[in-house]
Design an enzyme around this catalytic site. Structure first.
Site, PDB file in Angstrom:
ATOM      1  CG  HIS A  51      -2.259   1.017   1.077  1.00 34.36           C
ATOM      2  ND1 HIS A  51      -2.018   2.222   1.351  1.00 34.36           N
ATOM      3  CD2 HIS A  51      -3.376   0.632   0.596  1.00 34.36           C
ATOM      4  CE1 HIS A  51      -3.216   2.781   1.098  1.00 34.36           C
ATOM      5  NE2 HIS A  51      -4.095   2.055   0.895  1.00 34.36           N
ATOM      6  CG  ASP A  56      -8.313  -4.498  -2.950  1.00 31.59           C
ATOM      7  OD1 ASP A  56      -7.635  -3.570  -3.104  1.00 31.59           O
ATOM      8  OD2 ASP A  56      -9.537  -4.102  -2.920  1.00 31.59           O
TER       9      ASP A  56
HETATM   10  C1  SDX Z   1      -6.097   0.099  -2.992  1.00 35.76           C
HETATM   11  O1  SDX Z   1      -4.378   4.539  -2.040  1.00 35.76           O
HETATM   12  C2  SDX Z   1      -5.294   3.988  -1.423  1.00 35.76           C
HETATM   13  O2  SDX Z   1      -5.635   4.129  -0.374  1.00 35.76           O
HETATM   14  C3  SDX Z   1      -5.914   2.772  -2.368  1.00 35.76           C
HETATM   15  C4  SDX Z   1      -6.658   1.835  -1.366  1.00 35.76           C
HETATM   16  C5  SDX Z   1      -8.165   2.631  -1.108  1.00 35.76           C
HETATM   17  O3  SDX Z   1      -8.737   2.145  -0.383  1.00 35.76           O
HETATM   18  O4  SDX Z   1      -8.450   3.336  -2.045  1.00 35.76           O
HETATM   19  O5  SDX Z   1      -6.403   1.223  -0.223  1.00 35.76           O
HETATM   20  C6  SDX Z   1      -7.351   0.476  -2.455  1.00 35.76           C
HETATM   21  O6  SDX Z   1      -5.933   0.208  -4.118  1.00 35.76           O
HETATM   22  C7  SDX Z   1      -5.308  -0.940  -2.283  1.00 35.76           C
HETATM   23  C8  SDX Z   1      -4.138  -1.212  -3.194  1.00 35.76           C
HETATM   24  C9  SDX Z   1      -4.428  -2.658  -4.274  1.00 35.76           C
HETATM   25  N1  SDX Z   1      -3.466  -3.004  -4.927  1.00 35.76           N
HETATM   26  C10 SDX Z   1      -2.985  -4.121  -4.881  1.00 35.76           C
HETATM   27  O7  SDX Z   1      -3.197  -4.899  -3.892  1.00 35.76           O
HETATM   28  C11 SDX Z   1      -1.828  -4.506  -6.110  1.00 35.76           C
HETATM   29  C12 SDX Z   1      -0.638  -4.913  -5.512  1.00 35.76           C
HETATM   30  N2  SDX Z   1       0.097  -3.916  -4.665  1.00 35.76           N
HETATM   31  C13 SDX Z   1       0.991  -3.092  -5.461  1.00 35.76           C
HETATM   32  O8  SDX Z   1       0.937  -3.114  -6.816  1.00 35.76           O
HETATM   33  C14 SDX Z   1       1.533  -1.923  -4.576  1.00 35.76           C
HETATM   34  O9  SDX Z   1       1.855  -2.499  -3.457  1.00 35.76           O
HETATM   35  C15 SDX Z   1       0.548  -0.823  -4.809  1.00 35.76           C
HETATM   36  C16 SDX Z   1       0.167  -0.253  -6.105  1.00 35.76           C
HETATM   37  C17 SDX Z   1      -0.712  -0.890  -4.005  1.00 35.76           C
HETATM   38  C18 SDX Z   1       1.467   0.455  -4.015  1.00 35.76           C
HETATM   39  O10 SDX Z   1       2.490   0.821  -4.914  1.00 35.76           O
HETATM   40  P1  SDX Z   1       3.363   2.021  -4.505  1.00 35.76           P
HETATM   41  O11 SDX Z   1       3.193   2.414  -3.361  1.00 35.76           O
HETATM   42  O12 SDX Z   1       3.662   2.839  -5.919  1.00 35.76           O
HETATM   43  O13 SDX Z   1       5.128   1.243  -4.320  1.00 35.76           O
HETATM   44  P2  SDX Z   1       5.730   0.666  -5.399  1.00 35.76           P
HETATM   45  O14 SDX Z   1       5.051   0.008  -6.416  1.00 35.76           O
HETATM   46  O15 SDX Z   1       6.926   1.875  -5.910  1.00 35.76           O
HETATM   47  O16 SDX Z   1       6.507  -0.515  -4.915  1.00 35.76           O
HETATM   48  C19 SDX Z   1       7.592  -0.056  -3.786  1.00 35.76           C
HETATM   49  C20 SDX Z   1       8.523  -1.552  -3.795  1.00 35.76           C
HETATM   50  C21 SDX Z   1       8.788  -1.825  -4.956  1.00 35.76           C
HETATM   51  O17 SDX Z   1      10.157  -2.480  -4.821  1.00 35.76           O
HETATM   52  P3  SDX Z   1      11.644  -1.719  -5.204  1.00 35.76           P
HETATM   53  O18 SDX Z   1      11.666  -1.581  -6.678  1.00 35.76           O
HETATM   54  O19 SDX Z   1      11.565  -0.543  -4.334  1.00 35.76           O
HETATM   55  O20 SDX Z   1      12.615  -2.917  -4.647  1.00 35.76           O
HETATM   56  O21 SDX Z   1       7.739  -2.457  -3.142  1.00 35.76           O
HETATM   57  C22 SDX Z   1       7.594  -3.412  -3.975  1.00 35.76           C
HETATM   58  C23 SDX Z   1       8.000  -2.888  -5.624  1.00 35.76           C
HETATM   59  O22 SDX Z   1       8.451  -3.896  -6.488  1.00 35.76           O
HETATM   60  N3  SDX Z   1       6.162  -3.918  -4.234  1.00 35.76           N
HETATM   61  C24 SDX Z   1       5.842  -5.065  -4.307  1.00 35.76           C
HETATM   62  C25 SDX Z   1       4.320  -5.170  -4.322  1.00 35.76           C
HETATM   63  N4  SDX Z   1       3.929  -3.974  -3.766  1.00 35.76           N
HETATM   64  C26 SDX Z   1       4.992  -3.212  -3.892  1.00 35.76           C
HETATM   65  N5  SDX Z   1       6.284  -6.311  -4.593  1.00 35.76           N
HETATM   66  C27 SDX Z   1       5.596  -7.391  -4.777  1.00 35.76           C
HETATM   67  N6  SDX Z   1       4.184  -7.428  -4.625  1.00 35.76           N
HETATM   68  C28 SDX Z   1       3.602  -6.399  -4.334  1.00 35.76           C
HETATM   69  N7  SDX Z   1       2.385  -6.290  -4.083  1.00 35.76           N
END
Ligand code: SDX
Length: 428
Positions: A304, A361
């Site tokens: 998140h 989720d």
């Molecule tokens: C919702 O914003 C809100 O409030 C949203 C929400 C709401 O109520 O409105 O809470 C609802 O959208 C919840 C999130 C649902 N999405 C997912 O579950 C999809 C999987 N999650 C990721 O795609 C990610 O965690 C996000 C999109 C939720 C957040 O992404 P960020 O904050 O942009 O972080 P990032 O993609 O830059 O990741 C930072 C690091 C990276 O690694 P490095 O390159 O720094 O080594 O964390 C890793 C990413 O690779 N990472 C993950 C991961 N999420 C982040 N690695 C593997 N699996 C994941 N799920």
């Protein structure tokens, strides 16, 4: 005395004011930065940028706190209803007994959809995604209910129509996609019970209203009702800033929510768990793929932008899962798999180092499956829950005397000035 920060650039020192939030959080006010310095800021994804001040929802991502108008979601999930929580978000306070009764009556009175709108559904291909249909139908409401939003009364009417009709439109898309007869809302049923009845009642098999399913739906929608400046709420505010009508702004929010990184994640989680289950429940390859920076795979339902600890909503949804499945005597192999995946991930250094915990989720799809909601409608369920939050945020931005059209700047990195080359002088 206003706090401030200083920026030193070459021989100049610039001073910028610091604003303080209700819980002491600090923000550097850069609204005059470019006028003062000629600089803009750059923050892709807005991870460090506040778009507004808001009094609606408070999140503490480090401590896993979520409050609507100061009231914790734990208390609201335990004691409130989705309609009462919607009133709280939109009007800024809990309703009196009389106000809640009046609100419920108005929602019932406005719960029908113009009969001509049913024709729209007939022309969507049967396999259309319900989020695309919902976004289109909400936008179309403006054509059938062209009340302008100039007075408070008109705004209240439009808000009530949206809240009342969105669940009817969602259920209609499900029924029509299956070639079933549309079920109308009933005046004797509550908001959540009405939705389940509109979804699952049929002439040959009347739907049995199970109180625990209605309670679970109330909790599900309370937990999704608002979440400060997330992607889809930011879309509603940005689109609304052009002073477009509320239906169009909400339609934009629905479109933004559809993405698998945002609200579409609840559908993606179930698809991911189903794939793991079909592959013999071997979770290790998926955990390894999630950790592989060269693999675009993400562990759906984890991580998140704000929560760097367990999403407080996920805890409540998990309990709701256990309660509902026990009552319905359902044992869902995907729930067992989800628990195993959570346990393995939370022990893994990659997930620990990246602060990746289950978000709202991760378990929500299990609850929806138990209610009989089809997977492709999971994000529609999220959208219905988030509607009061979008409305509250839209109203707050419209009422803000300092509000102006959103128009971000950019850092241009393209070619400097070049001349046009007539076609006759170009390479063949
Ligand atoms: C919702 O914003 C809100 O409030 C949203 C929400 C709401 O109520 O409105 O809470 C609802 O959208 C919840 C999130 C649902 N999405 C997912 O579950 C999809 C999987 N999650 C990721 O795609 C990610 O965690 C996000 C999109 C939720 C957040 O992404 P960020 O904050 O942009 O972080 P990032 O993609 O830059 O990741 C930072 C690091 C990276 O690694 P490095 O390159 O720094 O080594 O964390 C890793 C990413 O690779 N990472 C993950 C991961 N999420 C982040 N690695 C593997 N699996 C994941 N799920």
């Amino acid at each position: 005395m206003t706090e401030s920060v200083k920026i030193v650039y070459k021989d100049r020192i610039y001073e910028l004011p610091v604003r303080t939030g209700s819980h002491g959080e600090k923000a550097i006010d850069i609204s005059n930065l470019r006028d003062q310095t000629g600089f803009i800021t750059l923050d892709p994804g807005f991870a460090n940028t506040g778009s507004c001040s808001s009094a609606i929802t408070f999140m503490d991502g480090e401590r896993g706190i979520l409050r609507y108008r100061g009231i914790s979601i734990e208390q609201l999930a335990e004691q409130s209803s989705f309609i009462e929580t919607s009133y709280l978000l939109i009007h800024g306070r809990l309703p009196t007994v009389k106000e809640l009764q009046q609100f419920s009556v108005l929602l019932n009175d406005n719960s029908l959809v113009h009969e001509d709108m049913r024709g729209f559904y007939q022309h969507f291909p049967r396999a259309s995604h319900p989020m695309g249909i919902l976004s289109s139908m909400v936008n179309a409401l403006r054509s059938f209910y062209p009340v302008l939003e100039t007075t408070d009364e008109e705004i209240d009417l439009t808000v009530t129509r949206l809240l009342a009709k969105i669940r009817t439109m969602a259920a209609m898309s499900y029924k029509i996609s299956r070639g079933h007869r549309v079920v109308y809302p009933r005046p004797d049923l509550s908001y959540c019970a009405n939705f389940l009845n509109m979804m699952f009642d049929t002439p040959v098999m009347p739907y049995e209203i199970i109180p625990e399913a209605v309670d679970a739906l109330n909790v599900f929608w309370i937990l999704h009702a608002d979440h400060e400046q997330n992607c889809s709420t930011a879309a509603v505010r940005l689109v609304g800033s052009g002073r477009v009508n509320l239906y169009a702004a909400i339609s934009a929010g629905i479109a933004a929510l559809w993405g698998p990184l945002h609200g579409g994640a609840n559908q993606a989680v179930i698809e991911m768990l189903s794939e793991i289950h079909a592959n013999g429940n071997r979770i290790r390859p998926y955990i390894d793929r999630a950790k592989d920076r060269n693999d675009p795979f993400r562990m759906m339902g984890f991580g998140h932008r704000v929560y760097k600890t367990y999403d407080p909503r996920a805890r409540i949804i998990k309990k709701t899962c256990d309660r509902l499945l026990a009552k319905l005597r359902i044992s869902d192999p995907l729930l067992d798999l989800a628990r195993e995946l959570e346990e393995a991930a939370l022990k893994d250094d990659y997930f620990i180092d990246h602060n990746l915990y289950p978000n709202v989720d991760f378990y929500s799809g299990i609850v929806l499956r138990a209610m009989g909601i089809p997977t492709n409608m999971f994000t529609v369920m999220f959208a219905i829950g988030r509607l009061p939050g979008w409305i509250a945020q839209w109203k707050e931005s419209m009422d803000d005397p300092n509000w102006k059209i959103s128009r971000p700047r950019q850092l241009y990195t393209g070619p400097t000035q070049t001349d046009y080359i007539p076609i006759g002088q170009r390479n063949l």
